[in-house]
Scaffold this active site. Structure first.
Site, mmCIF file in Angstrom:
data_model
loop_
_atom_site.group_PDB
_atom_site.id
_atom_site.type_symbol
_atom_site.label_atom_id
_atom_site.label_comp_id
_atom_site.label_asym_id
_atom_site.label_seq_id
_atom_site.Cartn_x
_atom_site.Cartn_y
_atom_site.Cartn_z
ATOM 1 N N GLU A 59 10.726 1.342 9.973
ATOM 2 C CA GLU A 59 11.669 2.448 9.719
ATOM 3 C C GLU A 59 10.893 3.722 9.995
ATOM 4 O O GLU A 59 10.017 4.097 9.213
ATOM 5 C CB GLU A 59 12.106 2.459 8.244
ATOM 6 C CG GLU A 59 12.788 1.211 7.781
ATOM 7 C CD GLU A 59 14.242 1.145 8.182
ATOM 8 O OE1 GLU A 59 14.726 2.082 8.857
ATOM 9 O OE2 GLU A 59 14.883 0.139 7.835
ATOM 10 N N GLU B 31 10.796 16.516 14.736
ATOM 11 C CA GLU B 31 11.185 16.401 13.330
ATOM 12 C C GLU B 31 10.299 17.333 12.492
ATOM 13 O O GLU B 31 9.109 17.436 12.724
ATOM 14 C CB GLU B 31 10.933 14.947 12.908
ATOM 15 C CG GLU B 31 11.213 14.653 11.464
ATOM 16 C CD GLU B 31 10.869 13.209 11.084
ATOM 17 O OE1 GLU B 31 9.862 12.671 11.583
ATOM 18 O OE2 GLU B 31 11.622 12.636 10.288
ATOM 19 N N CYS C 268 14.215 11.037 5.402
ATOM 20 C CA CYS C 268 14.105 10.519 6.770
ATOM 21 C C CYS C 268 15.392 10.727 7.565
ATOM 22 O O CYS C 268 15.343 10.952 8.758
ATOM 23 C CB CYS C 268 13.696 9.060 6.759
ATOM 24 S SG CYS C 268 14.614 8.121 5.566
ATOM 25 N N LYS D 11 0.865 -1.176 0.000
ATOM 26 C CA LYS D 11 0.000 0.000 0.000
ATOM 27 C C LYS D 11 0.902 1.227 0.000
ATOM 28 O O LYS D 11 1.488 1.588 1.013
ATOM 29 C CB LYS D 11 -0.927 0.039 1.217
ATOM 30 C CG LYS D 11 -1.988 1.129 1.032
ATOM 31 C CD LYS D 11 -2.398 1.844 2.276
ATOM 32 C CE LYS D 11 -1.506 2.930 2.745
ATOM 33 N NZ LYS D 11 -1.459 4.160 1.930
HETATM 34 P P1 TAP Z 1 2.748 8.137 8.069
HETATM 35 O O1 TAP Z 1 1.641 9.067 8.280
HETATM 36 O O2 TAP Z 1 3.192 7.287 9.188
HETATM 37 O O3 TAP Z 1 2.328 7.242 6.813
HETATM 38 C C1 TAP Z 1 3.119 6.221 6.305
HETATM 39 C C2 TAP Z 1 2.233 5.184 5.659
HETATM 40 O O4 TAP Z 1 1.405 4.565 6.643
HETATM 41 C C3 TAP Z 1 1.286 5.751 4.610
HETATM 42 O O5 TAP Z 1 1.166 4.831 3.558
HETATM 43 C C4 TAP Z 1 -0.005 5.864 5.396
HETATM 44 O O6 TAP Z 1 -1.184 5.888 4.616
HETATM 45 C C5 TAP Z 1 0.058 4.614 6.237
HETATM 46 N N1 TAP Z 1 -0.834 4.619 7.407
HETATM 47 C C6 TAP Z 1 -1.355 5.682 8.062
HETATM 48 N N2 TAP Z 1 -2.151 5.262 9.086
HETATM 49 C C7 TAP Z 1 -2.124 3.918 9.064
HETATM 50 C C8 TAP Z 1 -2.745 2.901 9.859
HETATM 51 N N3 TAP Z 1 -3.535 3.200 10.897
HETATM 52 N N4 TAP Z 1 -2.508 1.620 9.552
HETATM 53 C C9 TAP Z 1 -1.714 1.289 8.533
HETATM 54 N N5 TAP Z 1 -1.109 2.199 7.737
HETATM 55 C C10 TAP Z 1 -1.296 3.499 8.008
HETATM 56 O O7 TAP Z 1 4.058 8.864 7.598
HETATM 57 P P2 TAP Z 1 4.205 9.891 6.398
HETATM 58 O O8 TAP Z 1 3.572 11.159 6.797
HETATM 59 O O9 TAP Z 1 3.758 9.289 5.139
HETATM 60 O O10 TAP Z 1 5.783 9.998 6.311
HETATM 61 C C11 TAP Z 1 6.521 10.849 7.113
HETATM 62 C C12 TAP Z 1 7.224 10.092 8.214
HETATM 63 O O11 TAP Z 1 7.903 8.952 7.698
HETATM 64 C C13 TAP Z 1 8.288 10.902 8.879
HETATM 65 O O12 TAP Z 1 8.168 10.797 10.264
HETATM 66 C C14 TAP Z 1 9.594 10.289 8.423
HETATM 67 O O13 TAP Z 1 10.666 10.418 9.276
HETATM 68 C C15 TAP Z 1 9.214 8.881 8.229
HETATM 69 N N6 TAP Z 1 10.099 8.246 7.273
HETATM 70 C C16 TAP Z 1 11.006 7.386 7.749
HETATM 71 C C17 TAP Z 1 11.877 6.774 6.898
HETATM 72 C C18 TAP Z 1 12.853 5.816 7.430
HETATM 73 S S1 TAP Z 1 13.639 4.925 6.379
HETATM 74 N N7 TAP Z 1 13.067 5.662 8.687
HETATM 75 C C19 TAP Z 1 11.805 7.008 5.530
HETATM 76 C C20 TAP Z 1 10.859 7.898 5.069
HETATM 77 C C21 TAP Z 1 9.996 8.493 5.969
HETATM 78 P P3 TAP Z 1 -1.750 7.298 4.017
HETATM 79 O O14 TAP Z 1 -1.197 7.332 2.671
HETATM 80 O O15 TAP Z 1 -3.229 7.201 4.041
HETATM 81 O O16 TAP Z 1 -1.257 8.384 4.915
#
Ligand code: TAP
Length: 517
Positions: free
Chosen positions: A288, A419, A322, A212
């Protein structure tokens, strides 16, 4: 035409299968691009059960690129069934590890042939600067597939000299087996690369998968699905379900037939996912998560390089990175000089249309994220940090934020702790010679993803590397991530590695077989 037939064809070198789908066709970036907008289940592009759709937006001009099918809980169920069948009975379960590797190499070759199209789609969907999308988002994705394709026939167990049951003798060996059906949930910052980091290791290990992708950037995952058919990956092995985290994501993490969940995203959602993995069927999980990575600049470093790399550590991919340096600690005697130079250089950054080859800073990924960043800046100003540069949305269409620099940031401030995930540099000062102090302050966070240090003193750098609580340490460099080196965080930045040989462990289980003879 799938599986063995394609492998036979690959050996003969003829063209693999094409797939028909309802295509979105656009002319942009001096090329024609074409990609699917439906769910990809069991080797077919299909509409979602119930027909719900959502729009995906180009952050550079706020236009709607297209509508995309929105996966329902029933769609997740269908995809898991297809993946289970493919794992247990399909061609994928019958071909040899080496043949699996050939299919993945073929997929990487197709991604390479379509690299400009993939980079263009990534750029319009995520706002990534095209040149960076080509090199990193797509380029590193291709390298990842090649790297893990090479691992397929090198995954092996061991033989173990256990005690004998006299008078008989015993012998043990281990088998490294795929875990089964895997779910992947990925974020929007590097849509294709996050898919590739996880899925390449997952498939190299012999699993089948449902991904997804982030709702706001689903398009390269769908183009990738098309290429996977062309490569001859059998139906059901890869399934792509655009949609929301709360519906498709949570159905995937709680599904009783999914045996492993690989997640990249925020720490908050990581906790929700881990709980749901535990409560449903105790599925294996790797996370991650977020970061607030410290970058420490000592007065004995190459300051010019520290300025250049320091900027990249924050502004790379408009800060949506990230491992971005969330906080820069600069030694007192070079502090003023560093701030002066970094502001001067940041003023020169070319902001604009991400498809323009001379642009180096594109729009933020989506509107909600831009709004969060503007709030973050507001809090920084209110708390008394000095706004040295930027901080404003650009007066033009698109979600553009000026690269921003705060100095004089103190440990208690919100921007020192949280962050931003955006192009916001947060600079603090530390006392001359105070390695212990700066280490204590660097480690005073629940995150532990990455870190960096600039110094010419090797023993200082090595002490830093030993004592910093982070999964990655960069010395006199930053963002130097490579497909062969394990990547992942400590503490609340998660656990489990992507990339490198270690990533395979996340998608394998070890079986011990003991024989008496
Ligand atoms: P999230 O809001 O956590 O979303 C990540 C993924 O999880 C999206 O596909 C999201 O779907 C899904 N998701 C949301 N709620 C969920 C639930 N209840 N159950 C299952 N899946 C769910 O993060 P983001 O805003 O996309 O990304 C930013 C964050 O990612 C930052 O904190 C960043 O640091 C972190 N990040 C970490 C890394 C590594 S490698 N550590 C790399 C990149 C990013 P939707 O599309 O509907 O939101």
């Amino acid at each position: 035409e799938f599986g063995l037939a394609v492998i036979l064809k690959l050996r003969g070198g003829s063209a693999p299968a094409e797939i028909k789908y309802r295509a979105i066709e656009l002319e942009t970036n001096n090329m024609k691009i074409k990609f699917p907008c439906q769910l990809f289940i069991d080797g077919q592009f299909v509409d979602s059960e119930g027909g719900k759709t959502f729009e995906t937006i180009n952050p550079a001009d706020e236009s709607v690129i297209c509508t995309v099918q929105y996966a329902s809980i029933k769609d997740v169920d269908k995809a898991v069934k297809a993946a289970k069948k493919a794992f247990e009975k399909g061609e994928w379960s019958k071909i040899s590890a080496r043949e699996r590797g050939q299919l993945l190499f073929k997929l990487a070759d197709l991604m390479y042939q379509h690299r400009e199209e993939l980079a263009t789609i990534e750029s319009i969907d995520s706002g990534a600067v095209y040149t960076l999308a080509l090199k990193t988002h797509v380029g590193m994705s291709i390298e990842t597939w090649r790297y893990f394709a090479g691992w397929c026939d090198k995954i092996q167990g061991s033989t173990i000299p256990i005690n004998h049951a006299r008078p008989n003798r015993n012998f043990s060996f281990t088998r490294r087996e795929p875990v089964g059906v895997c779910g992947l949930i990925t974020p929007w910052n590097y849509p294709l690369m996050m898919l590739s980091w996880k899925m390449a290791a997952c498939l190299a290990a012999g699993n089948t998968v449902i991904i997804k992708p982030a709702q706001v950037c689903p398009l390269t995952a769908l183009k990738f699905a098309e290429l996977s058919v062309k490569a001859g990956i059998p139906p059901g092995v890869i399934n792509v379900l655009p949609g929301s985290g709360t519906v498709a994501g949570s159905a995937l993490s709680s599904h009783p037939d999914v045996r492993k969940l690989g997640f990249t995203g925020s720490t908050d959602i990581g906790k929700v996912i881990m709980k749901s993995c535990a409560e449903s069927n105790l599925k294996k999980v790797s996370l991650e998560l977020g970061g607030k990575s410290p970058l420490v600049i000592f007065n004995d470093c190459d300051l010019e390089k520290a300025v250049r790399i320091g900027m990249q550590s924050v502004f790379f991919n408009k800060g949506e990175n990230c491992i971005a340096a969330g906080r820069l600690f600069v030694e007192e005697s070079v502090y003023d000089e560093f701030v002066k130079r970094v502001v001067l250089e940041t003023r020169k950054i070319a902001i604009g249309d991400p498809l323009n080859r001379s642009t180096s800073h594109g729009p933020q990924n989506h509107l909600a994220h831009l709004k969060k960043l503007l709030q973050y800046v507001e809090i920084g100003v209110k708390e008394g940090a000095k706004l040295e540069h930027g901080g404003k949305r650009l007066n033009r269409p698109g979600y553009f934020l000026e690269p921003t620099i705060f100095s004089g940031v103190e440990d208690h401030m919100y921007i020192a702790k949280e962050e931003s995930f955006g192009p916001i540099m947060v600079i603090s000062k530390f006392d001359d010679g105070d390695l212990d102090g700066v280490l204590r302050r660097s480690n005073a966070t629940e995150f532990g993803l990455a870190s960096g240090v600039f110094t010419r003193d090797l023993s200082k750098a090595m002490k830093f590397a030993e004592r910093i609580e982070a999964g990655t340490v960069f010395i006199n460099t930053y963002n130097k991530t490579d497909v062969a080196a394990p990547f992942g965080g400590f503490k609340q930045s998660g656990f489990g590695k992507d990339l490198g040989q270690e990533a395979l462990n996340e998608y394998l289980k070890t079986k011990t077989v003991t024989i008496e003879y």
